[in-house]
Design a protein around this motif. Structure first.
Motif, mmCIF file in Angstrom:
data_model
loop_
_atom_site.group_PDB
_atom_site.id
_atom_site.type_symbol
_atom_site.label_atom_id
_atom_site.label_comp_id
_atom_site.label_asym_id
_atom_site.label_seq_id
_atom_site.Cartn_x
_atom_site.Cartn_y
_atom_site.Cartn_z
ATOM 1 N N PRO A 126 -0.377 -7.103 -2.584
ATOM 2 C CA PRO A 126 -0.700 -8.699 -2.392
ATOM 3 C C PRO A 126 0.195 -9.585 -3.290
ATOM 4 O O PRO A 126 0.634 -9.023 -3.987
ATOM 5 C CB PRO A 126 -2.128 -8.889 -3.166
ATOM 6 N N PRO A 127 0.429 -10.665 -2.923
ATOM 7 C CA PRO A 127 1.458 -11.672 -3.417
ATOM 8 C C PRO A 127 0.920 -11.744 -5.221
ATOM 9 O O PRO A 127 -0.134 -11.887 -5.512
ATOM 10 C CB PRO A 127 1.187 -13.113 -2.864
ATOM 11 N N GLY A 128 2.257 -11.610 -5.932
ATOM 12 C CA GLY A 128 1.739 -11.553 -7.392
ATOM 13 C C GLY A 128 1.444 -10.382 -8.062
ATOM 14 O O GLY A 128 1.521 -10.309 -9.182
ATOM 15 N N VAL A 129 1.265 -9.122 -7.197
ATOM 16 C CA VAL A 129 0.804 -7.999 -7.775
ATOM 17 C C VAL A 129 2.089 -7.142 -8.032
ATOM 18 O O VAL A 129 2.856 -6.879 -7.294
ATOM 19 C CB VAL A 129 -0.255 -7.280 -7.029
ATOM 20 N N ALA A 130 2.242 -6.730 -9.435
ATOM 21 C CA ALA A 130 3.234 -5.994 -9.686
ATOM 22 C C ALA A 130 3.167 -4.431 -9.162
ATOM 23 O O ALA A 130 2.075 -4.162 -9.223
ATOM 24 C CB ALA A 130 3.731 -5.737 -11.054
ATOM 25 N N PRO A 131 4.207 -3.723 -8.647
ATOM 26 C CA PRO A 131 4.068 -2.472 -8.224
ATOM 27 C C PRO A 131 3.951 -1.536 -9.559
ATOM 28 O O PRO A 131 4.197 -1.919 -10.762
ATOM 29 C CB PRO A 131 5.357 -1.990 -7.630
ATOM 30 N N VAL A 132 2.987 -0.502 -9.270
ATOM 31 C CA VAL A 132 2.993 0.584 -10.325
ATOM 32 C C VAL A 132 3.198 1.933 -9.891
ATOM 33 O O VAL A 132 3.433 1.978 -8.739
ATOM 34 C CB VAL A 132 1.284 0.400 -10.791
ATOM 35 N N PRO A 133 3.380 2.834 -10.668
ATOM 36 C CA PRO A 133 3.903 4.172 -10.527
ATOM 37 C C PRO A 133 2.736 4.930 -9.315
ATOM 38 O O PRO A 133 1.782 4.244 -9.448
ATOM 39 C CB PRO A 133 3.838 4.876 -11.728
ATOM 40 N N GLY A 134 3.355 5.966 -8.728
ATOM 41 C CA GLY A 134 2.752 6.260 -7.546
ATOM 42 C C GLY A 134 1.320 6.734 -7.860
ATOM 43 O O GLY A 134 0.468 6.392 -7.140
ATOM 44 N N MET A 135 1.227 7.551 -8.742
ATOM 45 C CA MET A 135 0.236 8.489 -9.098
ATOM 46 C C MET A 135 -0.977 7.364 -9.681
ATOM 47 O O MET A 135 -2.205 7.838 -10.098
ATOM 48 C CB MET A 135 0.385 9.524 -10.047
ATOM 49 N N LEU A 136 -0.730 6.016 -9.938
ATOM 50 C CA LEU A 136 -1.691 5.367 -10.505
ATOM 51 C C LEU A 136 -1.788 4.301 -9.346
ATOM 52 O O LEU A 136 -2.526 3.205 -9.672
ATOM 53 C CB LEU A 136 -1.156 4.327 -11.620
ATOM 54 N N SER A 137 -1.345 4.315 -8.142
ATOM 55 C CA SER A 137 -1.310 3.307 -7.210
ATOM 56 C C SER A 137 -2.464 3.359 -6.247
ATOM 57 O O SER A 137 -2.764 4.530 -5.701
ATOM 58 C CB SER A 137 0.102 3.158 -6.350
ATOM 59 N N ARG A 138 -2.979 2.334 -5.664
ATOM 60 C CA ARG A 138 -3.955 2.346 -4.549
ATOM 61 C C ARG A 138 -3.134 3.050 -3.172
ATOM 62 O O ARG A 138 -3.624 3.748 -2.471
ATOM 63 C CB ARG A 138 -4.644 1.158 -4.193
ATOM 64 N N GLN A 139 -2.012 2.681 -3.052
ATOM 65 C CA GLN A 139 -0.995 3.113 -1.958
ATOM 66 C C GLN A 139 -1.193 4.549 -1.767
ATOM 67 O O GLN A 139 -1.244 5.057 -0.648
ATOM 68 C CB GLN A 139 0.249 2.531 -2.021
ATOM 69 N N GLN A 140 -0.961 5.239 -3.008
ATOM 70 C CA GLN A 140 -0.978 6.789 -2.907
ATOM 71 C C GLN A 140 -2.191 7.498 -2.947
ATOM 72 O O GLN A 140 -2.448 8.481 -2.536
ATOM 73 C CB GLN A 140 -0.153 7.307 -4.013
ATOM 74 N N LEU A 141 -3.237 6.983 -3.628
ATOM 75 C CA LEU A 141 -4.393 7.600 -3.787
ATOM 76 C C LEU A 141 -5.764 7.109 -2.846
ATOM 77 O O LEU A 141 -6.327 8.061 -2.543
ATOM 78 C CB LEU A 141 -5.152 7.128 -5.215
ATOM 79 N N LEU A 142 -5.435 6.112 -2.004
ATOM 80 C CA LEU A 142 -6.346 5.746 -0.925
ATOM 81 C C LEU A 142 -5.754 5.840 0.556
ATOM 82 O O LEU A 142 -4.391 5.581 0.716
ATOM 83 C CB LEU A 142 -6.799 4.365 -1.184
#
Length: 413
Positions: A126-142
């Motif tokens: 989403p706009p304004g949301v900074a990227p986080v490392p993979g194992m802590l990210s929704r993109q990798q875990l969900l």
């Protein structure tokens, strides 16, 4: 029996198997780096006749060398497509690509020293949301908004605090188990003299280790500024020098190309350890370590070596990672001054406890990884644990550096 039939038998668990009625665990290997971390986990299942372990190589951009690495361990793999069609009681993976397609609960295993690199693809954020490392990210875990892993394991309690912010859906299956590399390095410190002897470090000789992560901002990506200093100033002056290159460098460029770029090292007193090498023992044996923002530099804070860094990136490192904290306290190598003088200066100026805060971020459960990790795996398999402590073999003695100073510069054999 053909190789194909043997592999199918492992998948189908049919009439050809001698040991039957086993729980079946699939080990999903994406890269050599992931394989090295997974080895600490599937090794916990050895000698248990209740468990059949099956291995597969998943597609990955840095997958080169994985099959050779596994063959070197005596491991037979099944094709990825067959693994996707079969059912397993549990799957172990250190990467995320394709694991949502598996027909098994998945244990996701973090790798590396903390969570260094944020996601490179922020298009789905989403706009304004900074990227986080993979194992802590929704993109990798969900996957499609649903929690897929049966368990996610982390090295430090603070990871759960961060996870509560970035992907709270993962908290019910998150476990803190510690870091196996931390445990092995700490256990190996008393054997430093043995490792130096095995490497061939003579009395009065000093060992300089240069580890490099992968990517354009790594030490290898900028080796043209450091290599002339290494070649002209250190070898032949009582120094032994060894490069430890991230397996992704070999996988990305190919072993021949890496050898070609490092051809000037051949016979010049600089060893290039192969990508499948156990790197902890050389790290423990070092007098100096010239690192970058990769994991090995952070792990070096656990050793007796004097640590220096090459200039590194700022935006490509998670601000809360051990690498970021290390970059704020470690001396940085400059091409404008003689390298030997910088090594001596860093050794004189090293302060007691200089890297304690960095080392403390690597694991909140030192010495506990194998016990905690085994408990997670057996609980998910619905099996009682073996009635003995996990068997953790000591770090193997490394090969002599002479072998890698004059041969084909670490080409995997």
């Amino acid at each position: 029996m053909s190789v194909k039939t043997t592999k199918s038998a492992l998948i189908e668990q049919g009439q050809w198997l001698t040991v039957s009625d086993c729980k079946r665990v699939l080990v999903v290997v994406h890269t050599v780096t992931f394989a090295q971390r997974l080895r600490e986990v599937f090794g916990l299942l050895e000698a248990d006749l209740r468990i059949q372990v099956v291995f597969t190589v998943a597609p990955h951009a840095f997958g080169g060398g994985v099959s050779q690495y596994l063959r070197g361990l005596g491991i037979t793999t099944v094709p990825w497509e067959e693994a996707l069609r079969a059912e397993f009681d549990l799957a172990l993976a250190a990467g995320s690509r394709g694991v949502h397609e598996l027909r098994a609960p998945v244990v996701r295993i973090s790798h590396g020293a903390g969570h260094i690199k944020p996601q490179t693809d922020a298009s789905s954020l989403p706009p304004g949301v900074a990227p986080v490392p993979g194992m802590l990210s929704r993109q990798q875990l969900l996957h499609e908004g649903r929690m897929r892993p049966g368990a996610v394991v982390y090295a430090h309690e603070r990871d759960l605090t961060e996870l509560a912010r970035t992907c709270p859906e993962a908290l019910p299956v998150a476990h803190v188990v510690g870091d196996p590399c931390v445990d092995r390095i700490l256990a190996g410190l008393p054997r430093r003299g043995q490792y130096r002897e095995a490497l061939g470090i003579g009395v009065g000789e000093r060992l300089v280790i240069i580890p490099s992560t992968w990517g354009p901002t790594s030490t290898f990506g900028r080796l043209d500024s450091l290599l002339p200093q290494l070649l002209s100033q250190l070898p032949g002056r009582g120094y032994r020098v060894a490069l430890l290159l991230h397996p992704n460098i070999y996988a990305g460029h190919g072993p021949w190309q890496v050898q070609s770029w490092l051809a000037g090292c051949r016979g010049r007193g600089i060893a290039v350890l192969p990508p499948e090498a156990d790197w902890q023992a050389p790290l423990i044996a070092a007098d100096w370590i010239i690192g970058d923002h990769g994991s090995l530099s952070a792990y070096a804070t656990l050793t007796e070596a004097t640590l220096l860094l090459t200039p590194g990136p700022r935006r490509q490192i998670s601000a809360s990672s051990p690498a970021a904290l290390l970059a704020a306290v470690a001396p940085v190598v400059s091409p404008a001054y003689p390298l030997e003088e910088q090594l001596s200066y860093a050794a004189r100026e090293r302060r007691p406890g200089q890297y304690e805060q960095v080392a403390a971020l690597l694991s909140s459960a030192p010495g506990e990884f194998h016990r905690r990790m085994r408990a997670v795996v057996y609980r998910l398999l619905n099996l009682g644990e073996p009635a003995h402590a996990p068997v953790v073999s000591p770090l193997p003695l490394p090969p002599a550096l002479d072998r890698w100073e004059t041969t084909d510069l670490g080409l995997a054999r």
